[in-house]
Scaffold this motif. Structure first.
Motif, PDB file in Angstrom:
ATOM      1  N   ASN A  21       0.844  -1.191   0.000  1.00 62.37           N
ATOM      2  CA  ASN A  21       0.000   0.000   0.000  1.00 62.37           C
ATOM      3  C   ASN A  21       0.875   1.235   0.000  1.00 62.37           C
ATOM      4  O   ASN A  21       1.476   1.536   1.022  1.00 62.37           O
ATOM      5  N   PRO A  22       0.958   2.007  -1.023  1.00 67.85           N
ATOM      6  CA  PRO A  22       0.457   1.768  -2.381  1.00 67.85           C
ATOM      7  C   PRO A  22       1.543   1.307  -3.343  1.00 67.85           C
ATOM      8  O   PRO A  22       1.278   1.156  -4.524  1.00 67.85           O
ATOM      9  N   THR A  23       2.800   1.100  -2.880  1.00 69.47           N
ATOM     10  CA  THR A  23       3.855   0.713  -3.817  1.00 69.47           C
ATOM     11  C   THR A  23       4.490  -0.619  -3.436  1.00 69.47           C
ATOM     12  O   THR A  23       4.492  -1.009  -2.269  1.00 69.47           O
ATOM     13  N   THR A  24       5.020  -1.290  -4.436  1.00 77.30           N
ATOM     14  CA  THR A  24       5.722  -2.552  -4.245  1.00 77.30           C
ATOM     15  C   THR A  24       6.838  -2.640  -5.273  1.00 77.30           C
ATOM     16  O   THR A  24       6.791  -1.959  -6.304  1.00 77.30           O
ATOM     17  N   THR A  25       7.835  -3.456  -4.998  1.00 73.71           N
ATOM     18  CA  THR A  25       8.971  -3.606  -5.893  1.00 73.71           C
ATOM     19  C   THR A  25       8.991  -5.010  -6.490  1.00 73.71           C
ATOM     20  O   THR A  25       8.803  -5.991  -5.775  1.00 73.71           O
ATOM     21  N   ILE A  26       9.224  -5.082  -7.787  1.00 77.59           N
ATOM     22  CA  ILE A  26       9.320  -6.347  -8.511  1.00 77.59           C
ATOM     23  C   ILE A  26      10.764  -6.493  -8.974  1.00 77.59           C
ATOM     24  O   ILE A  26      11.297  -5.597  -9.632  1.00 77.59           O
ATOM     25  N   LYS A  27      11.391  -7.615  -8.617  1.00 75.81           N
ATOM     26  CA  LYS A  27      12.765  -7.881  -9.024  1.00 75.81           C
ATOM     27  C   LYS A  27      12.794  -9.019 -10.034  1.00 75.81           C
ATOM     28  O   LYS A  27      11.995  -9.947  -9.955  1.00 75.81           O
ATOM     29  N   TYR A  28      13.735  -8.923 -10.970  1.00 75.41           N
ATOM     30  CA  TYR A  28      13.921  -9.987 -11.954  1.00 75.41           C
ATOM     31  C   TYR A  28      15.365  -9.968 -12.433  1.00 75.41           C
ATOM     32  O   TYR A  28      16.118  -9.032 -12.138  1.00 75.41           O
ATOM     33  N   SER A  66       3.451   1.522  -8.539  1.00 75.86           N
ATOM     34  CA  SER A  66       2.611   2.346  -7.674  1.00 75.86           C
ATOM     35  C   SER A  66       1.160   2.116  -8.069  1.00 75.86           C
ATOM     36  O   SER A  66       0.770   2.367  -9.206  1.00 75.86           O
ATOM     37  N   ALA A  67       0.376   1.641  -7.120  1.00 70.65           N
ATOM     38  CA  ALA A  67      -1.033   1.340  -7.381  1.00 70.65           C
ATOM     39  C   ALA A  67      -1.941   2.424  -6.805  1.00 70.65           C
ATOM     40  O   ALA A  67      -3.099   2.171  -6.508  1.00 70.65           O
ATOM     41  N   SER A  68      -1.422   3.624  -6.674  1.00 72.93           N
ATOM     42  CA  SER A  68      -2.211   4.702  -6.078  1.00 72.93           C
ATOM     43  C   SER A  68      -3.418   5.086  -6.931  1.00 72.93           C
ATOM     44  O   SER A  68      -4.357   5.679  -6.428  1.00 72.93           O
ATOM     45  N   ASN A  69      -3.408   4.710  -8.220  1.00 73.27           N
ATOM     46  CA  ASN A  69      -4.526   5.079  -9.091  1.00 73.27           C
ATOM     47  C   ASN A  69      -5.431   3.901  -9.453  1.00 73.27           C
ATOM     48  O   ASN A  69      -6.234   3.997 -10.365  1.00 73.27           O
ATOM     49  N   VAL A  70      -5.284   2.771  -8.735  1.00 71.56           N
ATOM     50  CA  VAL A  70      -6.159   1.624  -8.972  1.00 71.56           C
ATOM     51  C   VAL A  70      -6.800   1.179  -7.662  1.00 71.56           C
ATOM     52  O   VAL A  70      -6.319   1.507  -6.580  1.00 71.56           O
TER      53      VAL A  70
END
Length: 112
Positions: A21-28, A66-70
């Motif tokens: 909430n509201p951001t997360t990090t995706i690693k690859y 960032s999922a601040s707009n969903v």
């Protein structure tokens, strides 16, 4: 002197934190230079974000979503990586992310 070890295989990791909430990090990781596309979808399969759409050099990567707009809910991301030289496309489509804006929201996927 620090030696850099390039990744040996294509791989995506579970986002962190999850739930977020509201951001997360995706690693690859990319073992070779690749054309990369990383998309986020809602549970109905609608694309809600394109996080990466470019050629990237081999290495360990991370991107923030960032999922601040969903709306709160479950989201999935798909990583496609096509080597610039010859090789098979890497596809990972089974990563679940949960956005939680309040304690009343709970999801039944990977974040219990």
């Amino acid at each position: 002197l620090v030696a850099y070890a390039a990744p040996e295989v294509f791989k995506s990791e579970q986002n962190y934190p999850n739930p977020f909430n509201p951001t997360t990090t995706i690693k690859y990781q990319l073992p070779v230079d690749s054309r990369v596309r990383l998309n986020v979808f809602d549970v109905l399969g609608r694309e809600v974000a394109i996080l990466v759409d470019e050629v990237q050099e081999a290495g360990f990567k991370s991107v923030e979503f960032s999922a601040s707009n969903v709306a709160s809910g479950m989201y999935f991301y798909r990583l496609l990586a096509q080597p610039v030289a010859e090789g098979s496309t890497f596809v990972d489509e089974l990563c679940c992310m949960c956005q939680r804006r309040s304690r009343r929201f709970s999801c039944s996927c990977c974040c219990r």
